[in-house]
Design a protein around this motif. Structure first.
Motif, PDB file in Angstrom:
ATOM      1  N   GLU A  41       7.181 -18.278 -14.009  1.00 12.04           N
ATOM      2  CA  GLU A  41       6.656 -16.977 -14.407  1.00 12.04           C
ATOM      3  C   GLU A  41       7.549 -15.843 -13.931  1.00 12.04           C
ATOM      4  O   GLU A  41       8.309 -15.987 -12.964  1.00 12.04           O
ATOM      5  N   ASP A  42       7.438 -14.715 -14.582  1.00 13.46           N
ATOM      6  CA  ASP A  42       8.075 -13.473 -14.134  1.00 13.46           C
ATOM      7  C   ASP A  42       7.110 -12.810 -13.155  1.00 13.46           C
ATOM      8  O   ASP A  42       6.001 -12.428 -13.547  1.00 13.46           O
ATOM      9  N   PRO A  43       7.483 -12.681 -11.882  1.00 21.80           N
ATOM     10  CA  PRO A  43       6.547 -12.109 -10.910  1.00 21.80           C
ATOM     11  C   PRO A  43       6.039 -10.720 -11.287  1.00 21.80           C
ATOM     12  O   PRO A  43       4.895 -10.376 -10.991  1.00 21.80           O
ATOM     13  N   VAL A  44       6.868  -9.915 -11.940  1.00 19.21           N
ATOM     14  CA  VAL A  44       6.444  -8.574 -12.332  1.00 19.21           C
ATOM     15  C   VAL A  44       5.329  -8.662 -13.370  1.00 19.21           C
ATOM     16  O   VAL A  44       4.285  -8.004 -13.251  1.00 19.21           O
ATOM     17  N   ALA A  45       5.531  -9.490 -14.389  1.00 22.63           N
ATOM     18  CA  ALA A  45       4.505  -9.651 -15.424  1.00 22.63           C
ATOM     19  C   ALA A  45       3.247 -10.278 -14.845  1.00 22.63           C
ATOM     20  O   ALA A  45       2.122  -9.890 -15.199  1.00 22.63           O
ATOM     21  N   ALA A  46       3.423 -11.247 -13.931  1.00 21.00           N
ATOM     22  CA  ALA A  46       2.260 -11.889 -13.315  1.00 21.00           C
ATOM     23  C   ALA A  46       1.463 -10.894 -12.481  1.00 21.00           C
ATOM     24  O   ALA A  46       0.223 -10.908 -12.489  1.00 21.00           O
ATOM     25  N   TYR A  47       2.166 -10.015 -11.775  1.00 18.95           N
ATOM     26  CA  TYR A  47       1.455  -9.000 -10.988  1.00 18.95           C
ATOM     27  C   TYR A  47       0.678  -8.063 -11.907  1.00 18.95           C
ATOM     28  O   TYR A  47      -0.471  -7.709 -11.615  1.00 18.95           O
ATOM     29  N   GLU A  48       1.273  -7.672 -13.019  1.00 17.91           N
ATOM     30  CA  GLU A  48       0.568  -6.810 -13.962  1.00 17.91           C
ATOM     31  C   GLU A  48      -0.712  -7.485 -14.457  1.00 17.91           C
ATOM     32  O   GLU A  48      -1.751  -6.834 -14.632  1.00 17.91           O
ATOM     33  N   THR A  49      -0.661  -8.808 -14.637  1.00 20.24           N
ATOM     34  CA  THR A  49      -1.827  -9.558 -15.097  1.00 20.24           C
ATOM     35  C   THR A  49      -2.918  -9.625 -14.033  1.00 20.24           C
ATOM     36  O   THR A  49      -4.114  -9.525 -14.349  1.00 20.24           O
ATOM     37  N   LEU A  50      -2.521  -9.759 -12.776  1.00 15.42           N
ATOM     38  CA  LEU A  50      -3.484 -10.031 -11.701  1.00 15.42           C
ATOM     39  C   LEU A  50      -3.744  -8.854 -10.775  1.00 15.42           C
ATOM     40  O   LEU A  50      -4.524  -8.974  -9.832  1.00 15.42           O
ATOM     41  N   SER A  51      -3.137  -7.711 -11.020  1.00 13.94           N
ATOM     42  CA  SER A  51      -3.159  -6.610 -10.058  1.00 13.94           C
ATOM     43  C   SER A  51      -4.564  -6.177  -9.647  1.00 13.94           C
ATOM     44  O   SER A  51      -4.774  -5.772  -8.493  1.00 13.94           O
ATOM     45  N   GLU A  52      -5.530  -6.276 -10.541  1.00  8.66           N
ATOM     46  CA  GLU A  52      -6.883  -5.830 -10.182  1.00  8.66           C
ATOM     47  C   GLU A  52      -7.509  -6.707  -9.104  1.00  8.66           C
ATOM     48  O   GLU A  52      -8.490  -6.317  -8.467  1.00  8.66           O
ATOM     49  N   TYR A  53      -6.923  -7.890  -8.870  1.00  7.79           N
ATOM     50  CA  TYR A  53      -7.452  -8.813  -7.861  1.00  7.79           C
ATOM     51  C   TYR A  53      -6.596  -8.858  -6.592  1.00  7.79           C
ATOM     52  O   TYR A  53      -6.915  -9.607  -5.673  1.00  7.79           O
ATOM     53  N   VAL A  54      -5.508  -8.082  -6.546  1.00 15.02           N
ATOM     54  CA  VAL A  54      -4.508  -8.241  -5.489  1.00 15.02           C
ATOM     55  C   VAL A  54      -4.620  -7.150  -4.433  1.00 15.02           C
ATOM     56  O   VAL A  54      -4.520  -5.959  -4.743  1.00 15.02           O
ATOM     57  N   ASP A  55      -4.805  -7.578  -3.173  1.00 14.45           N
ATOM     58  CA  ASP A  55      -4.790  -6.670  -2.023  1.00 14.45           C
ATOM     59  C   ASP A  55      -3.715  -7.054  -1.014  1.00 14.45           C
ATOM     60  O   ASP A  55      -3.549  -6.387   0.000  1.00 14.45           O
ATOM     61  N   HIS A  56      -3.032  -8.163  -1.261  1.00 13.09           N
ATOM     62  CA  HIS A  56      -1.992  -8.621  -0.347  1.00 13.09           C
ATOM     63  C   HIS A  56      -0.964  -9.438  -1.129  1.00 13.09           C
ATOM     64  O   HIS A  56      -1.323 -10.186  -2.044  1.00 13.09           O
ATOM     65  N   VAL A  57       0.306  -9.279  -0.755  1.00 10.91           N
ATOM     66  CA  VAL A  57       1.406  -9.940  -1.451  1.00 10.91           C
ATOM     67  C   VAL A  57       2.247 -10.714  -0.448  1.00 10.91           C
ATOM     68  O   VAL A  57       2.563 -10.212   0.636  1.00 10.91           O
ATOM     69  N   HIS A  58       2.612 -11.945  -0.812  1.00 13.44           N
ATOM     70  CA  HIS A  58       3.597 -12.722  -0.079  1.00 13.44           C
ATOM     71  C   HIS A  58       4.945 -12.603  -0.790  1.00 13.44           C
ATOM     72  O   HIS A  58       4.997 -12.619  -2.022  1.00 13.44           O
ATOM     73  N   LEU A  59       6.014 -12.550   0.001  1.00 13.84           N
ATOM     74  CA  LEU A  59       7.344 -12.408  -0.579  1.00 13.84           C
ATOM     75  C   LEU A  59       8.323 -13.321   0.132  1.00 13.84           C
ATOM     76  O   LEU A  59       8.362 -13.369   1.365  1.00 13.84           O
ATOM     77  N   GLU A  60       9.106 -14.024  -0.645  1.00 12.05           N
ATOM     78  CA  GLU A  60      10.240 -14.806  -0.185  1.00 12.05           C
ATOM     79  C   GLU A  60      11.170 -14.952  -1.368  1.00 12.05           C
ATOM     80  O   GLU A  60      10.778 -14.665  -2.503  1.00 12.05           O
ATOM     81  N   ASP A  61      12.409 -15.351  -1.141  1.00  7.81           N
ATOM     82  CA  ASP A  61      13.301 -15.652  -2.248  1.00  7.81           C
ATOM     83  C   ASP A  61      13.134 -17.124  -2.598  1.00  7.81           C
ATOM     84  O   ASP A  61      12.555 -17.903  -1.826  1.00  7.81           O
TER      85      ASP A  61
END
Length: 276
Positions: A193-213
């Motif tokens: 998946e494209d993380p940007v597009a996935a975030y746009e899809t799920l943003s209403e449910y997101v209060d915390h993000v994990h990040l790694e390469d």
């Protein structure tokens, strides 16, 4: 947005040393590990909770997340899961999650991150697994309601919920305001998946993000920021454009042998690229 670093890279340190190291590296917060050798809920008494809170205050560090995903105190990262065919074994994950909710509340934090069901047993269907996961969380939710702590379900490769669409299918089925999404950008990249597009899809449910390469072949291997194939800056820019103001926690648990250097190197990336 605020940046944290996950204590799951610091299993060779105690939680108090971890807090000090993460603070010294310049982060705003730390993700606490609810597993041995840190804050495994059955082992975490009131004295430990107070010492953690005091250490956080002394170092001017917030809690970015309470990680109740890993469970090596019993078996491993993924087992026992919420969808074990053995009901007694499954109950151990359920009971652990209830204890984790209470521990997060004692630490004055609003949410824990949990696994998305678990690996689907070979002899079971996806529908069985999804129904069983929902049933397991329905047993947990009364405690979440009682203590006021949300459940952040984290999509992960090779587990029941891997993609943004699978998360939506699940969250619409369980339909509870305290079931949210722990958005791991690298996990979603790993499953194509494209993380940007996935975030746009799920943003209403997101209060915390994990990040790694993640490596170029997209294998699920948490990699230091800037050393993989993800567009880290593009993703953080999308969060910024969307007005995201919560925590982004860098999660690099494979780097246990070099945790103190790794936490500094990740911050150096964030600072060099103008994010921190």
């Amino acid at each position: 947005m605020n940046f944290g670093f996950s204590a799951n890279a610091f299993r060779e340190y105690d939680p108090y040393e971890t807090i000090e190291i993460v603070a010294d590296a310049g982060y705003d917060g730390v993700e606490l590990l609810f597993d041995r050798p840190h804050l495994y809920p059955p082992d975490t008494d009131e004295e430990t909770v107070e010492r953690v809170k005091e250490t956080l205050a002394e170092n001017d560090l917030a809690i970015s997340n309470c990680n109740a995903f890993m469970l090596t105190a019993i078996e491993g990262f993924h087992h026992p899961s919420y969808i074990e065919p053995d009901t007694d074994y499954r109950q151990r994950r359920i009971d652990y999650t209830k204890d984790a909710l209470r521990t997060a509340a004692a630490l004055d934090h609003d949410y824990i991150s949990i696994e998305p069901g678990g690996p689907i047993p070979e002899e079971k269907s996806r529908e069985w697994a999804l129904e069983t996961f929902v049933e397991s969380l329905e047993e947990v939710l009364p405690v979440a309601e009682e203590v006021g702590v949300d459940l952040h379900v984290e999509p992960e490769p090779d587990l029941l919920i891997e993609t943004a669409d699978e998360y939506l299918e699940f969250v619409e089925r369980i339909s509870h305001p305290q079931v949210r999404c722990n958005f791991d950008a690298g996990h979603l990249f790993s499953v194509g998946e494209d993380p940007v597009a996935a975030y746009e899809t799920l943003s209403e449910y997101v209060d915390h993000v994990h990040l790694e390469d993640i490596p170029e072949d997209r294998r699920h291997e948490h990699t230091q920021l800037g050393e993989g194939a993800m567009d880290i800056d593009g993703f953080l820019g999308a969060l910024d454009d969307a007005g995201y103001e919560e925590f982004v926690t860098v999660e690099l648990y494979p780097y246990e042998e070099t945790a103190a250097e790794t936490v500094e190197d990740a911050m150096a990336y964030l600072e060099t690229h103008g994010w921190a």
